[in-house]
Scaffold this motif. Structure first.
Motif, PDB file in Angstrom:
ATOM      1  N   ILE A 252       0.827  -1.217   0.000  1.00  9.17           N
ATOM      2  CA  ILE A 252       0.000   0.000   0.000  1.00  9.17           C
ATOM      3  C   ILE A 252       0.857   1.260   0.000  1.00  9.17           C
ATOM      4  CG2 ILE A 252      -0.321   0.306   2.492  1.00  9.17           C
ATOM      5  CD1 ILE A 252      -3.087   0.598  -0.139  1.00  9.17           C
ATOM      6  N   ARG A 253       2.058   1.159   0.514  1.00  7.11           N
ATOM      7  CA  ARG A 253       2.913   2.353   0.574  1.00  7.11           C
ATOM      8  C   ARG A 253       3.204   2.918  -0.815  1.00  7.11           C
ATOM      9  NH1 ARG A 253       9.117   1.138   1.282  1.00  7.11           N
ATOM     10  NH2 ARG A 253       8.939   3.292   1.935  1.00  7.11           N
ATOM     11  N   TYR A 254       3.181   2.070  -1.839  1.00  5.28           N
ATOM     12  CA  TYR A 254       3.467   2.539  -3.196  1.00  5.28           C
ATOM     13  C   TYR A 254       2.362   3.453  -3.744  1.00  5.28           C
ATOM     14  CZ  TYR A 254       7.337  -0.718  -3.175  1.00  5.28           C
ATOM     15  OH  TYR A 254       8.497  -1.368  -2.864  1.00  5.28           O
ATOM     16  N   ALA A 255       1.156   3.348  -3.184  1.00  7.40           N
ATOM     17  CA  ALA A 255       0.046   4.192  -3.625  1.00  7.40           C
ATOM     18  C   ALA A 255      -0.281   5.290  -2.613  1.00  7.40           C
ATOM     19  CB  ALA A 255      -1.203   3.338  -3.867  1.00  7.40           C
ATOM     20  N   ASN A 256       0.531   5.416  -1.579  1.00  4.31           N
ATOM     21  CA  ASN A 256       0.284   6.396  -0.527  1.00  4.31           C
ATOM     22  C   ASN A 256       1.179   7.625  -0.735  1.00  4.31           C
ATOM     23  OD1 ASN A 256      -0.025   7.855   1.808  1.00  4.31           O
ATOM     24  ND2 ASN A 256       0.604   6.217   3.189  1.00  4.31           N
ATOM     25  N   PRO A 257       0.578   8.753  -1.112  1.00  2.00           N
ATOM     26  CA  PRO A 257       1.407   9.942  -1.344  1.00  2.00           C
ATOM     27  C   PRO A 257       2.090  10.465  -0.074  1.00  2.00           C
ATOM     28  CG  PRO A 257      -0.927  10.485  -1.536  1.00  2.00           C
ATOM     29  CD  PRO A 257      -0.828   8.993  -1.374  1.00  2.00           C
ATOM     30  N   ALA A 258       1.632  10.039   1.109  1.00  3.35           N
ATOM     31  CA  ALA A 258       2.238  10.484   2.363  1.00  3.35           C
ATOM     32  C   ALA A 258       3.396   9.585   2.801  1.00  3.35           C
ATOM     33  CB  ALA A 258       1.182  10.535   3.461  1.00  3.35           C
ATOM     34  N   ASP A 259       3.618   8.484   2.100  1.00  4.16           N
ATOM     35  CA  ASP A 259       4.739   7.606   2.444  1.00  4.16           C
ATOM     36  C   ASP A 259       6.047   8.357   2.174  1.00  4.16           C
ATOM     37  OD1 ASP A 259       6.874   5.439   1.529  1.00  4.16           O
ATOM     38  OD2 ASP A 259       5.439   4.489   2.887  1.00  4.16           O
ATOM     39  N   PRO A 260       7.017   8.252   3.086  1.00  3.97           N
ATOM     40  CA  PRO A 260       8.270   8.995   2.919  1.00  3.97           C
ATOM     41  C   PRO A 260       8.946   8.786   1.556  1.00  3.97           C
ATOM     42  CG  PRO A 260       8.177   8.038   5.109  1.00  3.97           C
ATOM     43  CD  PRO A 260       6.987   7.508   4.352  1.00  3.97           C
ATOM     44  N   MET A 261       8.850   7.593   1.020  1.00  5.08           N
ATOM     45  CA  MET A 261       9.454   7.311  -0.282  1.00  5.08           C
ATOM     46  C   MET A 261       8.814   8.188  -1.368  1.00  5.08           C
ATOM     47  SD  MET A 261       8.941   3.681  -2.313  1.00  5.08           S
ATOM     48  CE  MET A 261       7.165   3.666  -2.036  1.00  5.08           C
ATOM     49  N   ASN A 262       7.482   8.328  -1.315  1.00  4.10           N
ATOM     50  CA  ASN A 262       6.776   9.124  -2.319  1.00  4.10           C
ATOM     51  C   ASN A 262       6.896  10.623  -2.063  1.00  4.10           C
ATOM     52  OD1 ASN A 262       5.908   6.914  -3.869  1.00  4.10           O
ATOM     53  ND2 ASN A 262       4.211   6.551  -2.475  1.00  4.10           N
ATOM     54  N   VAL A 263       6.976  11.022  -0.797  1.00 10.67           N
ATOM     55  CA  VAL A 263       7.176  12.439  -0.462  1.00 10.67           C
ATOM     56  C   VAL A 263       8.518  12.912  -1.021  1.00 10.67           C
ATOM     57  CG1 VAL A 263       7.550  14.069   1.436  1.00 10.67           C
ATOM     58  CG2 VAL A 263       5.686  12.396   1.577  1.00 10.67           C
ATOM     59  N   LYS A 264       9.548  12.098  -0.828  1.00  9.84           N
ATOM     60  CA  LYS A 264      10.874  12.457  -1.343  1.00  9.84           C
ATOM     61  C   LYS A 264      10.861  12.571  -2.857  1.00  9.84           C
ATOM     62  CE  LYS A 264      15.738  11.752  -1.191  1.00  9.84           C
ATOM     63  NZ  LYS A 264      15.969  12.808  -2.142  1.00  9.84           N
ATOM     64  N   LYS A 265      10.216  11.635  -3.518  1.00 11.45           N
ATOM     65  CA  LYS A 265      10.156  11.663  -4.984  1.00 11.45           C
ATOM     66  C   LYS A 265       9.408  12.915  -5.452  1.00 11.45           C
ATOM     67  CE  LYS A 265      10.736   9.779  -9.055  1.00 11.45           C
ATOM     68  NZ  LYS A 265      12.023   9.594  -9.693  1.00 11.45           N
TER      69      LYS A 265
END
Length: 74
Positions: free
Chosen positions: A18-31
């Motif tokens: 689910i983290r791959y679709a979560n814009p609040a996940d740190p990985m996606n925030v950094k990107k």
């Protein structure tokens, strides 16, 4: 495999995907920051759902195989 172990594996599969679709996940925030945009997701919710279903199906198959081996040893 105990019921507790199965529950933990299910939770890990769902959380891991689910983290791959979560814009609040740190990985996606950094990107998003790197791209200079407001939010980013690595995958769409539909893609993540498909991955979760595949992973849970694989887990189900693994549990069935393990159960079959355990029954054969009795």
């Amino acid at each position: 495999m105990t019921q507790s172990e199965i529950r933990i594996m299910i939770l890990n599969i769902v959380n891991g995907n689910i983290r791959y679709a979560n814009p609040a996940d740190p990985m996606n925030v950094k990107k998003a920051e790197d791209l200079g945009i407001d939010y980013f997701t690595t995958q769409s919710a539909e893609e993540v759902l498909d991955d979760i279903i595949k992973d849970l199906t694989s887990l189900q198959d693994e549990i069935r195989i393990e159960s079959s081996f355990q029954s054969a040893q009795l």
